[in-house]
Write a protein that holds these residues in place. Structure first.
Motif, short mmCIF file in Angstrom:
data_model
loop_
_atom_site.label_atom_id
_atom_site.label_comp_id
_atom_site.label_asym_id
_atom_site.label_seq_id
_atom_site.Cartn_x
_atom_site.Cartn_y
_atom_site.Cartn_z
N PHE A 192 -21.99 -28.94 -11.45
CA PHE A 192 -20.78 -28.19 -11.10
C PHE A 192 -20.24 -27.47 -12.34
O PHE A 192 -19.92 -26.27 -12.30
N ALA A 193 -20.15 -28.19 -13.45
CA ALA A 193 -19.69 -27.58 -14.70
C ALA A 193 -20.64 -26.49 -15.16
O ALA A 193 -20.21 -25.44 -15.67
N ALA A 194 -21.94 -26.70 -14.97
CA ALA A 194 -22.94 -25.71 -15.37
C ALA A 194 -22.75 -24.40 -14.60
O ALA A 194 -22.90 -23.31 -15.16
N ALA A 195 -22.42 -24.51 -13.32
CA ALA A 195 -22.20 -23.31 -12.51
C ALA A 195 -20.99 -22.52 -13.02
O ALA A 195 -21.01 -21.28 -13.05
N ILE A 196 -19.95 -23.23 -13.43
CA ILE A 196 -18.78 -22.55 -14.00
C ILE A 196 -19.16 -21.84 -15.29
O ILE A 196 -18.74 -20.70 -15.54
N ILE A 197 -19.98 -22.49 -16.11
CA ILE A 197 -20.42 -21.88 -17.37
C ILE A 197 -21.24 -20.62 -17.09
O ILE A 197 -21.07 -19.60 -17.78
N LEU A 198 -22.10 -20.65 -16.10
CA LEU A 198 -22.88 -19.46 -15.74
C LEU A 198 -21.94 -18.33 -15.33
O LEU A 198 -22.14 -17.17 -15.73
N PHE A 199 -20.93 -18.64 -14.54
CA PHE A 199 -19.96 -17.62 -14.12
C PHE A 199 -19.29 -17.01 -15.34
O PHE A 199 -19.13 -15.78 -15.43
N ILE A 200 -18.91 -17.84 -16.30
CA ILE A 200 -18.25 -17.35 -17.51
C ILE A 200 -19.19 -16.45 -18.30
O ILE A 200 -18.77 -15.43 -18.87
N MET A 201 -20.47 -16.79 -18.34
CA MET A 201 -21.44 -15.96 -19.06
C MET A 201 -21.45 -14.52 -18.52
O MET A 201 -21.49 -13.57 -19.30
N VAL A 202 -21.42 -14.39 -17.20
CA VAL A 202 -21.59 -13.05 -16.61
C VAL A 202 -20.26 -12.34 -16.34
O VAL A 202 -20.24 -11.12 -16.16
N ALA A 203 -19.15 -13.09 -16.33
CA ALA A 203 -17.86 -12.48 -16.02
C ALA A 203 -16.88 -12.51 -17.19
O ALA A 203 -15.88 -11.81 -17.18
N GLN A 204 -17.14 -13.35 -18.17
CA GLN A 204 -16.29 -13.55 -19.36
C GLN A 204 -14.96 -14.22 -19.01
O GLN A 204 -14.03 -14.19 -19.79
N HIS A 205 -14.88 -14.81 -17.83
CA HIS A 205 -13.71 -15.60 -17.46
C HIS A 205 -14.15 -16.61 -16.40
O HIS A 205 -15.16 -16.40 -15.72
N PRO A 206 -13.43 -17.71 -16.24
CA PRO A 206 -13.83 -18.72 -15.25
C PRO A 206 -13.54 -18.26 -13.83
O PRO A 206 -12.70 -17.38 -13.61
N PRO A 207 -14.19 -18.86 -12.83
CA PRO A 207 -13.96 -18.47 -11.44
C PRO A 207 -12.61 -18.93 -10.90
O PRO A 207 -12.10 -18.37 -9.93
N PHE A 208 -12.05 -19.98 -11.50
CA PHE A 208 -10.76 -20.53 -11.09
C PHE A 208 -10.24 -21.37 -12.25
O PHE A 208 -10.95 -21.60 -13.23
N THR A 209 -9.00 -21.82 -12.14
CA THR A 209 -8.43 -22.64 -13.21
C THR A 209 -8.87 -24.09 -13.08
O THR A 209 -9.39 -24.68 -14.03
N THR A 210 -8.66 -24.68 -11.90
CA THR A 210 -9.13 -26.04 -11.64
C THR A 210 -9.66 -26.12 -10.21
O THR A 210 -9.19 -25.39 -9.32
N ALA A 211 -10.60 -27.01 -9.98
CA ALA A 211 -11.21 -27.18 -8.66
C ALA A 211 -10.34 -28.07 -7.78
O ALA A 211 -10.73 -29.18 -7.38
#
Length: 225
Positions: A192-211
């Motif tokens: 789950f954390a890895a998926a957030i990191i991937l999102f940050i790589m391609v978007a330069q920001h997280p997908p949400f603040t907290t799950a």
């Protein structure tokens, strides 16, 4: 010891030189005023890394012990230390922040390394539980290294059930079951954390603040909208 690279609540990180091999290393020197919790985290990190040897995408522990350390003032004191592989490229967090969002080939390149390192950890019975861009380091050749195993735990759980219960990690990268204080599987929360990191790589920001349901962006994702 050559110079100080950084410092944290429980330790200082020094640049060291192995006089026998000429190899530069990172030396974590523990503060002597650590509380019991901090000492336990250091011991957890040492034990986890002893099981994770010889993978290109996991930072390598070279040595752990106690010794006399000469301070800048000239005084000596006995300290505990961990000698680690040196990663002079810094944190993935800084790389993304300074370079901008990754193009797809670059994101694929680093995420593949990340997944290979994480699979190695899991296959050797270790779940990380604090994956975030700050804990992914780059060496002088910009090879990704998973680091900081202070929250590591056995994949099979403390009791052999396959589940863990401690609420540990960094809030923004925690899986929803951790927020809900439910038993969770270490592999799943790492992914789950890895998926957030991937999102940050391609978007330069997280997908949400907290799950959590109160986060509107997470609520949309959870509802598959």
């Amino acid at each position: 010891v050559l110079r100080t690279l950084g410092s944290g609540a429980s330790c200082k990180v020094k640049l060291g030189l192995d006089t026998e091999t000429g190899r530069k290393v990172a030396i974590k020197i523990m503060n002597d005023n650590m509380d019991q919790r901090e000492k336990e985290l250091i011991q957890t990190e040492v034990q986890a890394m002893q099981n994770l040897k010889n993978h290109a995408n996991v930072i390598q522990q070279i040595e752990f012990g106690t010794d006399q350390y000469k301070k800048d003032s000239g005084k000596k004191k006995e300290v505990s230390y961990i000698v680690l592989e040196l990663a002079l490229g810094g944190e993935l967090f800084d790389f993304v922040a300074n370079s901008g969002r990754f193009k797809e080939p670059i994101a694929r390149y680093y995420f593949k390394q990340f997944m290979e390192g994480l699979d190695y950890c899991h296959s050797h019975g270790i779940t990380h539980r604090d994956l975030k861009p700050e804990n992914l380091l780059l060496d002088h050749q910009f090879i990704l290294k998973i680091a900081d195993f202070g929250f590591a735990a056995p994949v099979e759980g403390r009791d052999g059930s396959g589940y863990l219960v401690s609420k540990l990690g960094t809030l923004n990268y925690m899986a929803p079951e951790i927020h809900l204080k439910q038993p969770y599987q270490g592999r799943s929360v790492d992914l789950f954390a890895a998926a957030i990191i991937l999102f940050i790589m391609v978007a330069q920001h997280p997908p949400f603040t907290t799950a959590q349901p109160q986060d509107p962006f997470y609520r949309c994702l959870a509802a598959n909208r």
